[in-house]
Scaffold this motif. Structure first.
Motif, PDB file in Angstrom:
ATOM      1  N   THR A   1      -5.026  -4.843  -3.790  1.00  0.00           N
ATOM      2  CA  THR A   1      -4.969  -5.306  -5.181  1.00  0.00           C
ATOM      3  C   THR A   1      -4.456  -4.197  -6.088  1.00  0.00           C
ATOM      4  O   THR A   1      -3.727  -4.437  -7.056  1.00  0.00           O
ATOM      5  CB  THR A   1      -6.387  -5.722  -5.662  1.00  0.00           C
ATOM      6  N   LEU A   2      -4.812  -2.967  -5.749  1.00  0.00           N
ATOM      7  CA  LEU A   2      -4.413  -1.825  -6.574  1.00  0.00           C
ATOM      8  C   LEU A   2      -3.080  -1.230  -6.117  1.00  0.00           C
ATOM      9  O   LEU A   2      -2.701  -0.136  -6.532  1.00  0.00           O
ATOM     10  CB  LEU A   2      -5.517  -0.765  -6.538  1.00  0.00           C
ATOM     11  N   GLY A   3      -2.371  -1.953  -5.246  1.00  0.00           N
ATOM     12  CA  GLY A   3      -1.005  -1.561  -4.894  1.00  0.00           C
ATOM     13  C   GLY A   3      -0.889  -0.647  -3.690  1.00  0.00           C
ATOM     14  O   GLY A   3       0.176  -0.092  -3.448  1.00  0.00           O
ATOM     15  N   ASP A   4      -1.962  -0.456  -2.942  1.00  0.00           N
ATOM     16  CA  ASP A   4      -1.878   0.404  -1.749  1.00  0.00           C
ATOM     17  C   ASP A   4      -1.933  -0.464  -0.494  1.00  0.00           C
ATOM     18  O   ASP A   4      -2.979  -1.045  -0.179  1.00  0.00           O
ATOM     19  CB  ASP A   4      -3.032   1.414  -1.742  1.00  0.00           C
ATOM     20  N   GLN A   5      -0.798  -0.544   0.198  1.00  0.00           N
ATOM     21  CA  GLN A   5      -0.753  -1.320   1.452  1.00  0.00           C
ATOM     22  C   GLN A   5      -0.522  -0.380   2.640  1.00  0.00           C
ATOM     23  O   GLN A   5      -0.117  -0.844   3.704  1.00  0.00           O
ATOM     24  CB  GLN A   5       0.421  -2.315   1.403  1.00  0.00           C
TER      25      GLN A   5
END
Ligand code: SF4
Ligand code: SF4
Length: 168
Positions: free
Chosen positions: A113-117
């Motif tokens: 959700t916070l952009g860390d994949q």
């Protein structure tokens, strides 16, 4: 229970010492054979390292089990040690593993959700990078809310690791 039974009944449901939750990498030791270890990183000085999450881990299974490094052979988390010593029962240890994996899944979703994949990186590194990014990112209330939930979940995970997994 024997070590082998615990490995097949507990470790096979866990993977925390291979998936980047407990360790960021595995340092090779004298006697380890580096041939065929996937993703091995040669350091300028010091021993080569197998990164974590380990490229040899598929699902929850080590695909190079018979030739895994010495550190992997020798590591037993506290949960494992307690079952081996009959200080904990297997079902209780399995419940701890199941709830810890659920918590990890929640952390992974919050990171996404916070952009860390970047699921090839160890968890501690992902949390540090996300913290730095959030400091720069200003005050989006939705992201701030997700980050605050992530901070609590990460704290909960640290407590679980301290109390249940880190040996001695
Ligand atoms: S962290 Fe413990 S229970 Fe989990 S796989 Fe490693 S030794 Fe087994
Ligand atoms: S080599 Fe096997 S036991 Fe060692 S960290 Fe990788 S998956 Fe885990």
């Amino acid at each position: 229970m024997t070590s082998q039974e615990i490995s097949s009944k507990l470790c096979a449901e866990c993977g925390f010492c291979c998936n980047g939750v407990i360790f960021a990498d595995v340092r090779l030791q004298d006697g380890d054979n580096p041939a065929g270890l996937p993703g091995l990183k040669q350091a300028r000085s010091g021993p080569a390292r197998l990164p974590q999450p380990c490229p040899a881990l598929q699902g929850l299974l080590c695909t190079i089990y018979a030739r895994r490094p010495g550190h992997c052979r020798n590591f037993e988390c506290l949960l494992f040690q307690k079952v081996l010593a009959d200080a904990s029962k297997l079902p209780s240890a399995q419940r701890t593993v199941a709830s810890s994996r659920k918590l990890l899944l929640r952390i992974h979703k919050l990171l996404a959700t916070l952009g860390d994949q970047d699921d090839h990186l160890p968890l501690s590194r992902r949390l540090q990078r996300t913290a730095r990014r959030m400091e720069r990112q200003g005050d989006d209330p939705i992201l701030a809310d997700a980050y605050s939930t992530l901070t609590l979940a990460a704290h909960q995970m640290n407590t679980v690791l301290q109390n249940k997994f880190y040996p001695g």
